[in-house]
Design a protein around this motif. Sequence first.
Motif, PDB file in Angstrom:
ATOM      1  N   ARG A 100       0.943  -1.151   0.090  1.00 45.36           N
ATOM      2  CA  ARG A 100       0.017   0.029  -0.020  1.00 45.36           C
ATOM      3  C   ARG A 100       0.781   1.192  -0.106  1.00 45.36           C
ATOM      4  N   LEU A 101       0.264   2.272  -0.450  1.00 48.75           N
ATOM      5  CA  LEU A 101       1.085   3.688  -0.450  1.00 48.75           C
ATOM      6  C   LEU A 101       0.124   4.358   0.332  1.00 48.75           C
ATOM      7  N   VAL A 102       0.512   4.973   1.698  1.00 50.83           N
ATOM      8  CA  VAL A 102      -0.242   5.615   2.452  1.00 50.83           C
ATOM      9  C   VAL A 102      -0.068   7.228   2.226  1.00 50.83           C
ATOM     10  N   VAL A 103      -0.863   8.093   2.115  1.00 55.34           N
ATOM     11  CA  VAL A 103      -1.123   9.304   1.648  1.00 55.34           C
ATOM     12  C   VAL A 103      -1.949  10.266   2.672  1.00 55.34           C
ATOM     13  N   PRO A 115      -3.539   0.552  -3.114  1.00 61.74           N
ATOM     14  CA  PRO A 115      -3.016  -0.605  -3.252  1.00 61.74           C
ATOM     15  C   PRO A 115      -2.122  -0.708  -4.412  1.00 61.74           C
ATOM     16  N   LEU A 116      -1.033  -1.527  -4.329  1.00 59.27           N
ATOM     17  CA  LEU A 116       0.050  -1.615  -5.385  1.00 59.27           C
ATOM     18  C   LEU A 116       0.072  -2.853  -5.508  1.00 59.27           C
ATOM     19  N   ALA A 123      -2.686  -0.638  -8.214  1.00 59.25           N
ATOM     20  CA  ALA A 123      -3.438  -1.783  -8.475  1.00 59.25           C
ATOM     21  C   ALA A 123      -4.835  -1.926  -7.752  1.00 59.25           C
ATOM     22  N   GLY A 124      -5.591  -0.742  -7.792  1.00 59.96           N
ATOM     23  CA  GLY A 124      -6.898  -0.709  -7.464  1.00 59.96           C
ATOM     24  C   GLY A 124      -7.071   0.821  -6.864  1.00 59.96           C
ATOM     25  N   GLU A 125      -8.406   1.140  -6.312  1.00 58.95           N
ATOM     26  CA  GLU A 125      -8.684   2.310  -5.734  1.00 58.95           C
ATOM     27  C   GLU A 125      -8.406   2.682  -4.213  1.00 58.95           C
ATOM     28  N   PRO A 126      -7.917   3.693  -3.795  1.00 62.65           N
ATOM     29  CA  PRO A 126      -7.640   3.636  -2.421  1.00 62.65           C
ATOM     30  C   PRO A 126      -8.876   3.362  -1.643  1.00 62.65           C
ATOM     31  N   ALA A 127      -8.352   3.169  -0.232  1.00 61.10           N
ATOM     32  CA  ALA A 127      -9.308   3.061   0.914  1.00 61.10           C
ATOM     33  C   ALA A 127      -8.868   4.512   1.506  1.00 61.10           C
ATOM     34  N   VAL A 128     -10.137   4.911   2.083  1.00 62.09           N
ATOM     35  CA  VAL A 128     -10.044   6.396   2.595  1.00 62.09           C
ATOM     36  C   VAL A 128     -10.662   6.533   4.188  1.00 62.09           C
ATOM     37  N   ALA A 129      -9.756   7.197   4.753  1.00 61.29           N
ATOM     38  CA  ALA A 129     -10.359   7.259   6.371  1.00 61.29           C
ATOM     39  C   ALA A 129     -10.599   8.973   6.327  1.00 61.29           C
ATOM     40  N   ASP A 130     -11.691   9.056   6.725  1.00 57.26           N
ATOM     41  CA  ASP A 130     -12.022  10.620   7.250  1.00 57.26           C
ATOM     42  C   ASP A 130     -11.494  11.118   8.444  1.00 57.26           C
ATOM     43  N   GLY A 131     -11.069  12.391   8.427  1.00 55.98           N
ATOM     44  CA  GLY A 131     -10.641  13.094   9.623  1.00 55.98           C
ATOM     45  C   GLY A 131     -11.744  13.842  10.416  1.00 55.98           C
TER      46      GLY A 131
END
Length: 347
Positions: A100-103, A115-116, A123-131
């Motif tokens: 994973r690449l964390v942004v 995902p990588l 290799a896919g769409e990102p999982a997102v966590a709101d602040g």
Amino acid sequence: MGERAFWVGTYTGAAGRGAGIYRVTRRDDGVLTPPLPAAEAVNPSYLAVHPGGDVLYAVREEDEGGVVAFDASGGRLREIGSRTAGALPCHLHLPPGARRLVVADYGSGTVRAVPLGPDGAFAGEPAVADGHGSGPRADRQEGPHAHATASAPDGTVLTTDLGADLVRSFRIEDGALRLTGETPVPPGSGPRHLVVHPGGYVHVVTELAATVLVLRPVDGYARLEVVAETPVTAGPVSGTPLPAAIKLGGGGRFVYTSTRGADVVTAHQVLDGGAALAAVADVPSGGRGPRDLHVDPHADPHVNDAWMHVANEHDDTVATFRIGADGVPVPAGPPLAVPSPVCVIPA
């Protein structure tokens, strides 16, 4: 030691004078060769390299932000993919395993994990966590502002939220970012960047209070507690100090911070296995507006062969320092002209 190549990320367009990502080479004597344009990009202000070295990642720090992947197998870069991000993405890193690449998205306060594939490509769409949350400084803390990410030894992803005065803990499970805990830091401090010391402690530089915090894991890394707080500089400084980066050096014996306004790099001695820090020297950064810095890792602290490179955004320079056994950076030649540099990482 041999020559070593580096990538330099810059601000572009209305935000700066850079044209994208540059490549420089450090000679045996520490001198950096003139920058070579490697890829045009929009505000690639923070960079990361896949462990294999063949893929470079860059944020696109805009209101409608993104992350970009480049084939880095040659001297120049070739874009091989991109993903959307939140507003003003400003930091990224690869957890161990590089799956994973964390942004960190400063403007929207979100954190995402992209995902990588095995080759490092997206290799896919990102999982997102709101602040969520805010702080007492209405001008800077009106809402969440995710600013940096790092990995703890147990695989926890730690993130700083400058706007909410929090260090957040996540686990990546089944492709999702699961919040496992939140650690408050002193109100109004504005946690910016962080590193995890080999001793297990987490060191956080605060932008608004101009301090360095030491956090101890309490419940794994899901919950931490602040055990020490020291000034970010060794002595009084001119200007309004705005700390930017924090990095480890000397095999974990030293921590280094950059501070804008004062325009210094500060060497901090690590005490008690990482439980405490003592600022020992402030060194002029070689220009105005020092942002990120690179410190050679795994250097023998008893041998004078460690180098530091500092991106001075407002003076359009990257300055080079030699670090001796005492841990104090010493300027090594004139700074190199690079337009609006922000980030320097090994290629």
